[in-house]
Design a protein around this motif. Structure first.
Motif, PDB file in Angstrom:
ATOM      1  N   GLY A   1      -5.502  -8.367  94.130  1.00 31.23           N
ATOM      2  CA  GLY A   1      -5.463  -8.883  92.704  1.00 31.23           C
ATOM      3  C   GLY A   1      -6.053  -7.782  91.635  1.00 31.23           C
ATOM      4  O   GLY A   1      -5.257  -7.700  90.678  1.00 31.23           O
ATOM      5  N   ILE A   2      -7.158  -7.358  92.104  1.00 32.06           N
ATOM      6  CA  ILE A   2      -7.631  -6.118  91.372  1.00 32.06           C
ATOM      7  C   ILE A   2      -6.688  -5.364  90.686  1.00 32.06           C
ATOM      8  O   ILE A   2      -6.415  -4.626  89.744  1.00 32.06           O
ATOM      9  CB  ILE A   2      -8.929  -5.673  91.719  1.00 32.06           C
TER      10      ILE A   2
ATOM     11  N   TRP B   1       5.381 -11.377  94.227  1.00 36.79           N
ATOM     12  CA  TRP B   1       5.266 -12.221  93.190  1.00 36.79           C
ATOM     13  C   TRP B   1       3.848 -12.542  92.680  1.00 36.79           C
ATOM     14  O   TRP B   1       3.640 -12.654  91.604  1.00 36.79           O
ATOM     15  CB  TRP B   1       6.212 -13.686  93.285  1.00 36.79           C
ATOM     16  N   LYS B   2       2.890 -12.666  93.845  1.00 36.38           N
ATOM     17  CA  LYS B   2       1.542 -12.831  93.313  1.00 36.38           C
ATOM     18  C   LYS B   2       1.066 -11.715  92.414  1.00 36.38           C
ATOM     19  O   LYS B   2       0.459 -12.135  91.536  1.00 36.38           O
ATOM     20  CB  LYS B   2       0.873 -13.004  94.721  1.00 36.38           C
TER      21      LYS B   2
ATOM     22  N   PHE C   1      -4.787 -16.472  95.889  1.00 35.69           N
ATOM     23  CA  PHE C   1      -3.428 -16.204  96.095  1.00 35.69           C
ATOM     24  C   PHE C   1      -3.139 -15.657  97.492  1.00 35.69           C
ATOM     25  O   PHE C   1      -2.193 -16.107  98.217  1.00 35.69           O
ATOM     26  CB  PHE C   1      -2.873 -15.237  95.165  1.00 35.69           C
ATOM     27  N   TYR C   2      -3.943 -14.791  97.923  1.00 38.87           N
ATOM     28  CA  TYR C   2      -3.730 -14.159  99.285  1.00 38.87           C
ATOM     29  C   TYR C   2      -4.454 -14.778 100.385  1.00 38.87           C
ATOM     30  O   TYR C   2      -4.039 -14.643 101.649  1.00 38.87           O
ATOM     31  CB  TYR C   2      -4.080 -12.520  99.134  1.00 38.87           C
ATOM     32  N   GLY C   3      -5.822 -15.372 100.038  1.00 34.95           N
ATOM     33  CA  GLY C   3      -6.542 -16.003 101.145  1.00 34.95           C
ATOM     34  C   GLY C   3      -6.234 -17.433 101.360  1.00 34.95           C
ATOM     35  O   GLY C   3      -6.039 -17.755 102.333  1.00 34.95           O
TER      36      GLY C   3
ATOM     37  N   SER D   1      -8.784 -11.356  88.022  1.00 30.85           N
ATOM     38  CA  SER D   1      -7.870 -10.943  88.839  1.00 30.85           C
ATOM     39  C   SER D   1      -8.300 -11.254  90.343  1.00 30.85           C
ATOM     40  O   SER D   1      -7.512 -11.200  91.296  1.00 30.85           O
ATOM     41  CB  SER D   1      -7.161  -9.833  88.434  1.00 30.85           C
ATOM     42  N   ALA D   2      -9.611 -10.650  90.465  1.00 32.79           N
ATOM     43  CA  ALA D   2     -10.302 -10.844  91.778  1.00 32.79           C
ATOM     44  C   ALA D   2     -10.368 -12.180  92.393  1.00 32.79           C
ATOM     45  O   ALA D   2     -10.003 -12.292  93.445  1.00 32.79           O
ATOM     46  CB  ALA D   2     -11.716 -10.172  91.826  1.00 32.79           C
ATOM     47  N   LEU D   3     -10.637 -13.086  91.373  1.00 31.86           N
ATOM     48  CA  LEU D   3     -10.632 -14.451  91.780  1.00 31.86           C
ATOM     49  C   LEU D   3      -9.297 -15.028  92.138  1.00 31.86           C
ATOM     50  O   LEU D   3      -8.830 -15.689  93.236  1.00 31.86           O
ATOM     51  CB  LEU D   3     -11.303 -15.492  90.869  1.00 31.86           C
TER      52      LEU D   3
END
Lengths: 191, 209
Positions: B117-118, A147-148, A187-189, A180-182
């Motif tokens: 994310g990318i 979902w993230k 989200f994952y970190g 999206s990198a941030l």
């Protein structure tokens, strides 16, 4: 002969890469995965790098894949391969047959491949979406819903549309990549 | 000597374009136009539009095609070599340097999070590029059928792990386009000759009466 293989593969890609930048992605993805040079995930990562550095995406991808397989020589050969077909074709048009593209047969050929190129890009985006959001690469694998990733996808989409609505301009891909990198780190970190 | 100067001028102008154009293809058009048409006046605006049209209908990146064409106009075959080399060299160098450290960079755990994310963003970027091209395409039966078939086959084949290179799709599309045109051409010729012979026979009949 891995170097020769690199050169010939990118020569092939260069010869049929109609439709510019993004049209290149399905071609490179197919060939590079089929040769086992990079995985689908590595390609996705590299597309982001390619979008954030100057120069045509085709050159960037050829250089990167070439370097990963055969060092500097591999990078040179792959790049030469991808450039050579367009170089020769343009040289022929500029010097000998100015009207090459005006022939009805050539036009018909181009009209036929145009929708295919668009279909390839949309299709590639769909398979990437399935792979990133559902980890669905083939039907033989387990599906897991992320979902993230879906939220990040929608944030990118919403940013794109809102920006377009307000400024009437396209948002820079680099900005979307940074956002999206941030979010990815958050989200994952952190979460 | 003057020729050498032209060649280096070509090389550096293209080098600059290669170095400062992010986002590829269409982002480059405006910059190439400003540099080569307005500032250097190497090529007329009209001809520049032709170059773009040619670049769009030939394989390969737009920037390379434009560089090759303009290089040839200014300095012959050698000019096109210098111009193309100039536009390729910046990305080549930058990407080569990145490739040396990319794996190490990606092994950092926070970088991995960022790239997860990318990846979602890249899927969106490609989808939106595809839709943009979709909007520009004429909505006729041929195009709709071809787009649907291509998307269906591509997604289906990839889900069932069937290997079928995109190169074949493109070639098939081109060949079908050509075939449809040829069939139409032959048909129109046939019906034309039918009409012609009918008119002739009518004439001949009229002559008899």
């Amino acid at each position: 002969m891995p170097l020769l293989e690199l050169f010939l593969t990118f020569l092939k890609i260069g010869a049929v890469s109609f439709g510019g930048g993004y049209a290149m992605i399905p071609l490179v993805t197919d060939e590079v995965i089929a040769h086992g040079w990079l995985t689908a995930e590595e390609i996705l990562n590299f597309i982001a790098v390619s979008e954030s550095t100057p120069g045509p995406i085709a050159i960037n991808m050829a250089t990167f894949v070439g370097a990963s397989q055969g060092g500097i020589l591999g990078a040179m050969l792959a790049t030469l391969g991808v450039v050579l077909p367009s170089f020769v074709i343009i040289l022929i048009i500029a010097s000998v047959i100015k009207g090459l593209l005006k022939f009805a047969g050539v036009k018909a050929f181009l009209n036929g491949l145009r929708p295919v190129v668009v279909g390839l890009i949309v299709g590639t985006a769909i398979t990437m979406f399935l792979s990133v959001i559902l980890s669905l690469n083939t039907v033989y694998e387990q599906v897991t819903f992320d979902w993230k990733a879906l939220v990040i996808f929608f944030v990118a989409a919403i940013t794109h549309f809102v920006y377009k609505k307000i400024t009437n301009k396209n948002v820079s891909p680099i900005l979307l990549i940074i956002i999206s990198a941030l979010l990815g780190m958050l989200f994952y970190g952190v979460l | 000597m003057k020729k050498l100067k032209t060649l280096f001028a070509l090389f550096f102008a293209m080098f600059k374009i290669g170095l400062f154009t992010f986002g590829g293809g269409y982002a480059m058009i405006a910059i190439i136009e400003r540099e080569l048409v307005e500032r250097k006046k190497w090529i007329e605006h009209e001809e520049f539009l032709d170059v773009i049209a040619i670049a769009e209908s030939t394989p390969g990146p737009l920037a390379i095609n434009a560089a090759t064409y303009i290089g040839y106009k200014i300095g012959g075959v050698l000019g096109s070599v210098f111009a193309t080399l100039g536009v390729v060299l910046p990305s080549f160098t930058i990407i080569y340097l990145i490739s040396l450290v990319f794996d190490k960079f990606l092994s950092l755990v926070w970088v991995q999070y960022a790239f997860r994310g990318i990846q979602a963003c890249v899927a969106f970027l490609i989808l939106s590029a595809g839709f943009k091209m979709l909007k520009k395409l004429k909505k006729n039966i041929f195009n709709v059928v071809f787009i649907t078939l291509t998307i269906g086959c591509l997604v289906g084949f990839s889900l069932f792990a069937i290997d079928f290179s995109s190169i074949f799709y493109i070639l098939i599309g081109g060949v079908v386009g050509l075939t449809v045109y040829l069939i139409g051409y032959i048909k129109s010729k046939k019906s034309k000759t039918v009409i012609d012979t009918r008119q002739e026979s009518e004439k001949a009949n009229g002559g008899e009466e």
